[in-house]
Design a protein around this motif. Structure first.
Motif, PDB file in Angstrom:
ATOM      1  N   LEU A  11      -5.248  -2.782  -2.660  1.00  0.00           N
ATOM      2  CA  LEU A  11      -4.067  -2.750  -1.799  1.00  0.00           C
ATOM      3  C   LEU A  11      -4.426  -2.261  -0.403  1.00  0.00           C
ATOM      4  CD1 LEU A  11      -1.389  -1.263  -4.249  1.00  0.00           C
ATOM      5  CD2 LEU A  11      -1.701  -3.639  -3.593  1.00  0.00           C
ATOM      6  N   ILE A  12      -5.320  -1.277  -0.346  1.00  0.00           N
ATOM      7  CA  ILE A  12      -5.745  -0.759   0.957  1.00  0.00           C
ATOM      8  C   ILE A  12      -6.543  -1.820   1.709  1.00  0.00           C
ATOM      9  CG2 ILE A  12      -7.187   0.982   2.091  1.00  0.00           C
ATOM     10  CD1 ILE A  12      -6.437   2.875  -0.244  1.00  0.00           C
ATOM     11  N   LEU A  13      -7.389  -2.540   0.987  1.00  0.00           N
ATOM     12  CA  LEU A  13      -8.148  -3.616   1.629  1.00  0.00           C
ATOM     13  C   LEU A  13      -7.196  -4.640   2.243  1.00  0.00           C
ATOM     14  CD1 LEU A  13     -11.026  -4.315  -0.945  1.00  0.00           C
ATOM     15  CD2 LEU A  13     -11.299  -3.524   1.396  1.00  0.00           C
ATOM     16  N   GLN A  14      -6.171  -5.013   1.495  1.00  0.00           N
ATOM     17  CA  GLN A  14      -5.215  -5.983   2.030  1.00  0.00           C
ATOM     18  C   GLN A  14      -4.494  -5.429   3.250  1.00  0.00           C
ATOM     19  OE1 GLN A  14      -1.467  -6.648   0.033  1.00  0.00           O
ATOM     20  NE2 GLN A  14      -1.767  -8.879   0.101  1.00  0.00           N
ATOM     21  N   PHE A  15      -4.090  -4.147   3.169  1.00  0.00           N
ATOM     22  CA  PHE A  15      -3.398  -3.514   4.298  1.00  0.00           C
ATOM     23  C   PHE A  15      -4.288  -3.466   5.538  1.00  0.00           C
ATOM     24  CE2 PHE A  15      -2.610   0.360   6.757  1.00  0.00           C
ATOM     25  CZ  PHE A  15      -1.298   0.166   7.146  1.00  0.00           C
ATOM     26  N   LEU A  16      -5.539  -3.052   5.360  1.00  0.00           N
ATOM     27  CA  LEU A  16      -6.459  -2.972   6.503  1.00  0.00           C
ATOM     28  C   LEU A  16      -6.683  -4.337   7.137  1.00  0.00           C
ATOM     29  CD1 LEU A  16      -9.117  -0.520   5.027  1.00  0.00           C
ATOM     30  CD2 LEU A  16      -7.462  -0.010   6.830  1.00  0.00           C
ATOM     31  N   GLU A  18      -4.544  -6.857   7.115  1.00  0.00           N
ATOM     32  CA  GLU A  18      -3.334  -7.250   7.829  1.00  0.00           C
ATOM     33  C   GLU A  18      -3.183  -6.502   9.148  1.00  0.00           C
ATOM     34  OE1 GLU A  18      -0.675  -8.423   3.889  1.00  0.00           O
ATOM     35  OE2 GLU A  18      -0.467  -6.440   4.800  1.00  0.00           O
ATOM     36  N   GLU A  19      -3.718  -5.282   9.185  1.00  0.00           N
ATOM     37  CA  GLU A  19      -3.669  -4.509  10.425  1.00  0.00           C
ATOM     38  C   GLU A  19      -4.887  -4.771  11.314  1.00  0.00           C
ATOM     39  OE1 GLU A  19      -1.074  -2.586  11.427  1.00  0.00           O
ATOM     40  OE2 GLU A  19      -0.115  -3.511   9.684  1.00  0.00           O
ATOM     41  N   LYS A  20      -5.782  -5.675  10.851  1.00  0.00           N
ATOM     42  CA  LYS A  20      -6.949  -6.116  11.614  1.00  0.00           C
ATOM     43  C   LYS A  20      -7.968  -4.997  11.875  1.00  0.00           C
ATOM     44  CE  LYS A  20      -4.433  -9.888  13.780  1.00  0.00           C
ATOM     45  NZ  LYS A  20      -4.047 -10.580  15.004  1.00  0.00           N
ATOM     46  N   PHE A  21      -8.137  -4.110  10.883  1.00  0.00           N
ATOM     47  CA  PHE A  21      -9.224  -3.139  10.929  1.00  0.00           C
ATOM     48  C   PHE A  21     -10.458  -3.787  10.298  1.00  0.00           C
ATOM     49  CE2 PHE A  21      -5.440  -0.364  10.889  1.00  0.00           C
ATOM     50  CZ  PHE A  21      -5.689   0.406  12.029  1.00  0.00           C
ATOM     51  N   LYS A  22     -11.094  -4.677  11.047  1.00  0.00           N
ATOM     52  CA  LYS A  22     -12.127  -5.544  10.469  1.00  0.00           C
ATOM     53  C   LYS A  22     -13.320  -4.756   9.933  1.00  0.00           C
ATOM     54  CE  LYS A  22     -10.962  -9.380  13.553  1.00  0.00           C
ATOM     55  NZ  LYS A  22     -11.476 -10.310  14.574  1.00  0.00           N
ATOM     56  N   GLU A  23     -13.888  -3.887  10.766  1.00  0.00           N
ATOM     57  CA  GLU A  23     -15.088  -3.160  10.334  1.00  0.00           C
ATOM     58  C   GLU A  23     -14.775  -2.260   9.147  1.00  0.00           C
ATOM     59  OE1 GLU A  23     -17.000  -1.143  13.507  1.00  0.00           O
ATOM     60  OE2 GLU A  23     -17.139  -2.916  14.796  1.00  0.00           O
ATOM     61  N   THR A  24     -13.602  -1.642   9.177  1.00  0.00           N
ATOM     62  CA  THR A  24     -13.223  -0.731   8.094  1.00  0.00           C
ATOM     63  C   THR A  24     -13.056  -1.494   6.783  1.00  0.00           C
ATOM     64  OG1 THR A  24     -12.033   0.550   9.760  1.00  0.00           O
ATOM     65  CG2 THR A  24     -11.604   1.087   7.464  1.00  0.00           C
ATOM     66  N   VAL A  25     -12.484  -2.689   6.861  1.00  0.00           N
ATOM     67  CA  VAL A  25     -12.314  -3.516   5.657  1.00  0.00           C
ATOM     68  C   VAL A  25     -13.655  -3.740   4.978  1.00  0.00           C
ATOM     69  CG1 VAL A  25     -11.794  -5.836   4.849  1.00  0.00           C
ATOM     70  CG2 VAL A  25     -10.209  -4.704   6.356  1.00  0.00           C
ATOM     71  N   HIS A  26     -14.636  -4.188   5.741  1.00  0.00           N
ATOM     72  CA  HIS A  26     -15.924  -4.541   5.139  1.00  0.00           C
ATOM     73  C   HIS A  26     -16.697  -3.302   4.698  1.00  0.00           C
ATOM     74  CE1 HIS A  26     -14.894  -8.490   6.297  1.00  0.00           C
ATOM     75  NE2 HIS A  26     -15.091  -8.319   7.588  1.00  0.00           N
ATOM     76  N   LEU A  28     -15.254  -0.633   3.442  1.00  0.00           N
ATOM     77  CA  LEU A  28     -14.648  -0.266   2.164  1.00  0.00           C
ATOM     78  C   LEU A  28     -15.066  -1.228   1.058  1.00  0.00           C
ATOM     79  CD1 LEU A  28     -12.785   1.500   0.511  1.00  0.00           C
ATOM     80  CD2 LEU A  28     -10.828   0.178   1.342  1.00  0.00           C
ATOM     81  N   GLU A  29     -15.175  -2.511   1.380  1.00  0.00           N
ATOM     82  CA  GLU A  29     -15.679  -3.471   0.390  1.00  0.00           C
ATOM     83  C   GLU A  29     -17.057  -3.054  -0.096  1.00  0.00           C
ATOM     84  OE1 GLU A  29     -13.495  -7.465   2.246  1.00  0.00           O
ATOM     85  OE2 GLU A  29     -15.598  -7.020   2.689  1.00  0.00           O
ATOM     86  N   GLN A  30     -17.909  -2.676   0.849  1.00  0.00           N
ATOM     87  CA  GLN A  30     -19.287  -2.301   0.505  1.00  0.00           C
ATOM     88  C   GLN A  30     -19.330  -0.995  -0.274  1.00  0.00           C
ATOM     89  OE1 GLN A  30     -21.726  -1.188   3.861  1.00  0.00           O
ATOM     90  NE2 GLN A  30     -22.914   0.066   2.456  1.00  0.00           N
ATOM     91  N   GLU A  31     -18.617   0.029   0.192  1.00  0.00           N
ATOM     92  CA  GLU A  31     -18.701   1.341  -0.445  1.00  0.00           C
ATOM     93  C   GLU A  31     -18.056   1.350  -1.823  1.00  0.00           C
ATOM     94  OE1 GLU A  31     -17.188   4.319   2.194  1.00  0.00           O
ATOM     95  OE2 GLU A  31     -19.096   4.483   3.259  1.00  0.00           O
ATOM     96  N   SER A  32     -16.972   0.590  -1.988  1.00  0.00           N
ATOM     97  CA  SER A  32     -16.329   0.551  -3.303  1.00  0.00           C
ATOM     98  C   SER A  32     -17.081  -0.359  -4.264  1.00  0.00           C
ATOM     99  CB  SER A  32     -14.883   0.073  -3.165  1.00  0.00           C
ATOM    100  OG  SER A  32     -14.828  -1.289  -2.756  1.00  0.00           O
ATOM    101  N   GLY A  33     -17.658  -1.432  -3.722  1.00  0.00           N
ATOM    102  CA  GLY A  33     -18.353  -2.397  -4.574  1.00  0.00           C
ATOM    103  C   GLY A  33     -17.431  -3.197  -5.459  1.00  0.00           C
ATOM    104  N   PHE A  34     -16.133  -3.240  -5.084  1.00  0.00           N
ATOM    105  CA  PHE A  34     -15.164  -3.938  -5.937  1.00  0.00           C
ATOM    106  C   PHE A  34     -15.013  -5.413  -5.569  1.00  0.00           C
ATOM    107  CE2 PHE A  34     -12.728   0.271  -6.646  1.00  0.00           C
ATOM    108  CZ  PHE A  34     -13.637   0.624  -7.629  1.00  0.00           C
ATOM    109  N   TYR A  35     -15.205  -5.724  -4.306  1.00  0.00           N
ATOM    110  CA  TYR A  35     -14.975  -7.109  -3.873  1.00  0.00           C
ATOM    111  C   TYR A  35     -16.048  -7.526  -2.880  1.00  0.00           C
ATOM    112  CZ  TYR A  35     -13.083 -11.211  -1.587  1.00  0.00           C
ATOM    113  OH  TYR A  35     -12.949 -12.471  -1.072  1.00  0.00           O
ATOM    114  N   PHE A  36     -16.753  -8.610  -3.231  1.00  0.00           N
ATOM    115  CA  PHE A  36     -17.784  -9.161  -2.350  1.00  0.00           C
ATOM    116  C   PHE A  36     -17.158 -10.291  -1.543  1.00  0.00           C
ATOM    117  CE2 PHE A  36     -21.310 -11.955  -1.236  1.00  0.00           C
ATOM    118  CZ  PHE A  36     -22.241 -11.041  -0.750  1.00  0.00           C
ATOM    119  N   ASN A  37     -17.052 -10.078  -0.245  1.00  0.00           N
ATOM    120  CA  ASN A  37     -16.386 -11.030   0.642  1.00  0.00           C
ATOM    121  C   ASN A  37     -17.379 -12.104   1.063  1.00  0.00           C
ATOM    122  OD1 ASN A  37     -15.135 -12.366   2.811  1.00  0.00           O
ATOM    123  ND2 ASN A  37     -13.911 -10.562   3.285  1.00  0.00           N
TER     124      ASN A  37
END
Length: 1130
Positions: A11-16, A18-26, A28-37
């Protein structure tokens, strides 16, 4: 981390995003390891951001986790190393070699040495393995495709490549629901609460005597219209009876009730701009359009649940709290990644129509059927598998005396009419035809060529411009529109009129029925650029807006029904292709690249929830739905009119395009071509299709919830496997209309095609300067660019075709002479031979999937050769026993099945140099091996004329059977001992068995004999046989020098090529083919390896396009499993 905590991260990934926090999104993807974009990864690789690539990967895997991960990191670091060498930055290259690549030396020291040696070369392309390395961009693209395959196969990435299917702004919605609940618990809730923080629970202050509305009926996050946001619509005041809740697509367009029946869009400040640029709103809303991201939205049903029901009083709908407005975003995090290579751009056939094509539609179930309507009123159904026009109907009024005076006068003046629209019903049991003169015809379709007149409706005064099927009240209906400015709905059973919608002030150009949940509605567009929407009632239009540029517009939904698009052209020739924001009733995205000086009206289509296509400026143009930039174009061999008619099939693998010579070209993509090749060839037979493929139409009660209806591709029924014959021949076919007794005529006039002279086919003997010895084995490379032969003296010969003006693809062809290729060193690929005479050995070889290596034996050790350098990489397994057949495992090139002279089969692991297991079941040497990855089996055949089936999981034997052949009066006898070879059909289930006495088709894994072909005695024994690349034909070589072409589905001979057609007459020498090989992508090309050492390529004449025609199927049935009339050669 708990599952709920994990979901919170999404949910946080989706929120980030939508708010265009591009670097933060990726991050979080990397640190959580939940979703490989994957999209972000592709972008970094394409840009060469290698440090960021590895940093991102580190959140999901390490170098030594498994072999997939190791290969991923190796490919990335190797590319970085080669790019440094290409830039002549040797210091950087040395640094990469020491820091990044040395780790791989422990796993493959020879490879590391070879990489190190590249430093000594002036240009690393001098290394033969890297000679085809292009520029940096293309090299990255090739590597990226390989990386994606490795990532998808890597178990560490399992369940991490798809984003969960969240609704838009899910986190905001949950917060608003919480605020709603908190507000509901207030002791004295205010009607207009002022919520300024999320840090503490909400609580209303001083009581004001008013109570807030219930969160159940009035969610705080409802669709709140801005002041003056929408023009007043329809005659409904606040106290009118309330109809059903509107679907999402209309809710945003109809936010306010109004006393005005049909106002103009200019009545309110938010609408579609008409004065200058249709894509610019008067109050434009910036769409979220970040191509690097891929977050789920698309599904807008949540808006429906929050939307105010139409006609509800404003007092009740005063929604007080709107803390976190939910934006509309367009990206879908869970969506698959596509590229322009997914688009159907390869011409596979041309169908001549005789007049200009106006409309087309693929059958929603039988995707080999294409419906076509022309400007002369002709309606045709084409069966693409056989390229036959199976039905033709000319324009004709069925009941002339029953119609109005204007219609009769129009027909008396000119008894012709153009087809404006053809469309199948969603179940494919009917199709409708809208004509330029008053009339609509509805045909019922009963399979094959069985079309029956169902309804004739005088639908409109003047031209009927569009037609579609819909399901209001769960009953199939026909929606039409016309020059009389009216939209009408007709019962598909009786033809009675159900509804008539009036309100347009110009001819109605198109209709688009659709439904969301249980709400049915119709969009309509007119030639003055107005868009209206109607529910199935008699209330009037619910929407009145201007189309972009006041254009004549067609509207269509994506396949999943969640995204709405329109395309149109105005009177000035400006065209507009846009996506609509349904929750706003506004243009969300305008696509660039569409023409501004268009001739005619641009037609478009959607496919796969991903692509848009339009026929414009003599081109087919493609867009990714999520990008406004043009993705790709194709000229379709320069055959297009200015604004061609186009239509995708259901799965988006085929595209029908009208041409300027009154034809239709069928285009396919790579997936489509592969799918076509996997389909079993079926000679078209109307009675068989009628009984097996299509049920008789039934018009009863239909569940609207189960069937999407309308004018878009997305409104057809669920996909089934298409059965389309693949052939790259693009000749125009002038097919005559079928006659009633055509099946009888065919059986009378069909005769075997005989090719007796060189002028009747194209043949080429490949040039050869080496010693001529009989050809023992022959194969095309997987790319189709070369042919490899193994002679009886253990020497390999490789012929390569060059790309040039005469051969733009560089593929093997009989029209261009290839080069007998050798590396600069001049060495030959020569097998190890034992002490015995090599002429007595049983040669065998197998080619790796990427054509880089060939594994081969000629009675001695097995050799592994590099196909670029001809160097021997290694040798193993010295005899006895000698290897007699080789086959690579389909999933792992390190595993090889080796058939041996002592009748055993060894499963060998090349990497660790060990035999995993030994299979025993035959009594003579192994002469054939074939894997089926679909069945997970290995089928073996031997000189004992026996077949065995082995499980590839545990390598246990599942079945075995000796070949049988027709005997005397007593029935069957066992086949004589002789080499037996096996090959799987592309469906990986049917097995071709080749024996000197017969050709047979078996059903694996039970080894049930389905069909059998026994040659005539005069031909002599069968020497070899193989499937064509599409598995529709079988090429069989005989000892008398002839070649037979069988139809694979029936095992009936349709063409015989006598030796005189490709060999010069020489009575003193008896020459015949020992081996036959099929081209991997040209289904009508094959090669012969001869006893005199020659290799010949044969193709049919370009004017013919194929080897003969299939004989008619007798009584609708195929051949028996015996060698009876259907199975014997005549």
């Amino acid at each position: 981390m708990s599952s709920l905590s994990r979901e919170l991260v999404f949910l946080i990934l989706q929120f980030l995003d939508e708010e265009k926090f591009k670097e933060t999104v990726h991050k979080l993807e990397q640190e959580s390891g939940f979703y490989f974009n994957m999209r972000y990864f592709e972008e970094m690789v394409t840009n060469g951001e290698w440090d960021e690539v590895e940093k991102y990967l580190s959140g999901f895997t390490k170098v030594d986790d498994n072999r997939y991960s190791m290969k991923i990191f190796f490919e990335i670091r190797k590319q970085k190393y080669l790019e440094a060498l290409d830039k002549r930055d040797r210091a950087k290259a040395v640094e990469i070699l020491v820091k990044d690549l040395k780790v791989f030396a422990a796993f493959n020291e020879d490879l590391f040495k070879e990489i190190t040696q590249l430093l000594t070369l002036e240009n690393f392309r001098d290394n033969e393995q890297l000679s085809k390395y292009g520029d940096t961009k293309s090299a990255r693209g090739i590597m990226l495709a390989e990386l994606k395959k490795l990532i998808e196969a890597n178990p560490l990435f399992r369940d991490k490549l798809q984003f969960p299917p969240l609704k838009n702004s899910r986190l905001r919605t949950l917060i608003n629901q919480s605020l709603n609940w908190q507000h509901q618990l207030c002791k004295n809730p205010r009607p207009n609460p002022d919520i300024k923080t999320l840090f503490v629970d909400h609580s209303c202050g001083t009581p004001n005597g008013a109570r807030a509305p219930s969160p159940v009926t009035n969610p705080l996050m409802g669709g709140v219209p801005k002041a003056g946001g929408f023009p007043p619509l329809s005659a409904h005041g606040p106290f009118q009876p309330t109809p059903a809740a509107l679907p999402t697509s209309l809710a945003g367009w109809m936010a306010n009730p109004s006393p005005v029946p049909h106002p103009s869009a200019s009545a309110g400040p938010i609408g579609l701009a008409a004065a200058n640029n249709a894509a610019i709103l008067k109050r434009p809303r910036t769409p979220t359009n970040n191509p690097a991201m891929d977050y789920q939205t698309a599904d807008s049903e949540h808006v429906l649940k929050r939307s105010r029901p139409f006609g509800m009083p404003d007092e009740v709908n005063n929604l007080p709290v709107n803390v976190l407005p939910v934006p509309y975003t367009s990206q879908s995090h869970g969506q698959s990644s596509y590229s322009s290579t997914d688009l159907p751009k390869t011409v596979v056939m041309t169908l001549s129509q005789g007049s200009s094509v106006k409309s087309m539609d693929f059958h929603p179930v039988q995707q080999i059927l294409l419906l076509v309507g022309t400007n002369m009123g002709d309606v045709m159904v084409w069966e693409l598998g056989s390229r036959e026009r199976i039905a033709l109907r000319n324009f004709k009024v069925w009941e002339a005396g029953a119609w109005s005076v204007p219609l009769q006068a129009s027909l008396a003046n000119d008894y012709t009419a153009s087809v404006n629209r053809v469309v199948w019903s969603p179940d494919g049991n009917f199709f409708g035809v809208a004509y330029s003169k008053h009339i609509v015809h509805i045909y019922s379709y009963h399979g094959g060529d069985d079309l029956r007149n169902h309804l004739e409706i005088e639908a409109h005064s003047g031209s009927v411009n569009d037609l579609a099927f819909s399901y209001p009240n769960k009953q199939l209906c026909v929606v039409t529109c016309g020059d009389d400015r009216v939209i009408k709905v007709w019962d598909a059973v009786s033809g009675s009129k159900q509804y008539s919608f009036e309100g347009h002030e110009a001819p109605v150009y198109s209709v688009c029925p659709h439904h969301k949940e249980n709400i049915q509605f119709i969009f309509s567009t007119a030639t003055d650029g107005k868009i209206k929407a109607w529910l199935y009632d008699n209330v009037g239009s619910r929407v009145d807006y201007d189309a972009p540029g006041h254009s004549s517009t067609t509207m269509a939904y994506s396949a999943d029904g969640t995204r709405l698009f329109s395309c149109g052209t105005n009177k000035e020739g400006e065209s507009f292709l846009v996506e609509w924001n349904e929750s706003e009733g506004a243009v969300k995205r305008s696509y660039y690249g569409i023409g501004k000086r268009t001739v005619g009206i641009v037609q478009f289509d959607t496919t796969r929830n991903r692509f848009l296509a339009a026929g414009d400026e003599f081109l087919i143009k493609f867009w990714d739905m999520d990008s406004t930039q043009l993705l790709a174009t194709t000229e379709v061999e320069g055959a297009l009119p200015a604004s061609p008619c186009i239509r995708f099939n259901k799965e988006g693998i085929l595209l029908a395009v009208s041409t300027n010579d009154n034809s239709v070209k069928i285009l396919a993509n790579a997936d489509g071509i592969r799918l076509l090749r996997t389909m079993e060839s079926r000679t078209f037979d109307a009675s068989r299709v009628a009984s097996a493929a299509v049920k008789a139409p039934t018009i009863a009660t239909f569940g609207s919830g189960d069937v999407n209806v309308g004018t878009s591709i997305g409104d057809r029924t669920a996909p089934v496997a298409a059965m389309v014959a693949m052939n790259t021949d693009s000749r125009s076919l002038d097919v005559k209309p079928r006659i009633a007794d055509e099946s009888v005529e065919k059986s009378r006039i069909w005769k075997l095609t005989e090719v007796n002279e060189s002028s009747q086919c194209r043949s080429l003997r490949l040039p050869d300067t080496l010693t001529a010895m009989r050809v023992s084995r022959l194969i095309y490379t997987n790319s189709g660019l070369a042919i490899l032969a193994l002679a009886s003296n253990a020497v390999h010969k490789l012929w390569k075709w060059q790309r040039n003006d005469r051969n733009s693809t560089g593929k093997a062809t009989a029209s261009v002479v290839p080069q007998l290729w050798q590396p600069a060193s001049g060495i030959l690929m020569t097998n190890d031979v034992s002490d015995t005479n090599p002429e007595d050995a049983v040669p065998c070889f197998a080619l790796s999937k990427n054509d880089s290596y060939v594994m081969s034996a000629s009675g001695g050790k097995i050799s592994l050769f590099n196909m670029m350098t001809f160097k021997t990489m290694t040798t193993f397994m010295p005899p006895p026993p000698a290897a007699t057949f080789l086959a690579f495992h389909p999933q792992d090139n390190n595993i090889i099945a080796i058939g041996m002279e002592d009748s055993s089969i060894q499963i060998y692991n090349v990497r660790v140099d060990e035999v995993k297991t030994k299979l025993k079941g035959h009594q003579k040497r192994i002469t054939g091996l074939a894997f089926s990855h679909a069945l997970n089996v290995l089928v073996s055949s031997g000189a004992d004329s026996q077949l065995c089936v082995w499980s590839t999981d545990g390598w246990e034997k599942q079945a075995s059977k000796f070949l049988q052949m027709p005997g005397g009066p007593g029935g069957r006898t066992q086949a004589p001992l002789a080499d037996t070879r096996v090959q799987f059909h592309l469906d990986q289930i049917h097995l071709l068995v080749v024996h000197e006495t017969q050709i047979a088709i078996y059903d694996a894994p039970k080894l049930e004999c389905l069909k059998q072909f026994v040659p005539r005695e005069v031909s002599g024994p069968i020497t070899h046989a193989t499937y064509s690349c599409d598995s529709q034909s079988i090429y069989v070589s005989f000892e008398d020098g002839s070649v037979g072409v069988l139809t694979a589905a029936t095992l009936r001979l349709r063409c015989r090529i006598n030796s005189n057609a490709y060999l010069p007459p020489n009575p003193s020498i008896r020459v015949y083919p020992l081996v036959i090989a099929a081209h991997p992508s040209e289904p009508n090309q094959f090669a012969l390896g001869l006893t005199d050492g020659g290799v010949h390529i044969l193709e049919p004449l370009e004017s013919e396009g194929k080897w003969g025609t299939s004989p008619p199927t007798e009584n609708g049935a195929g051949p028996s499993t015996t060698s009876g009339a259907a199975g014997s050669e005549r």
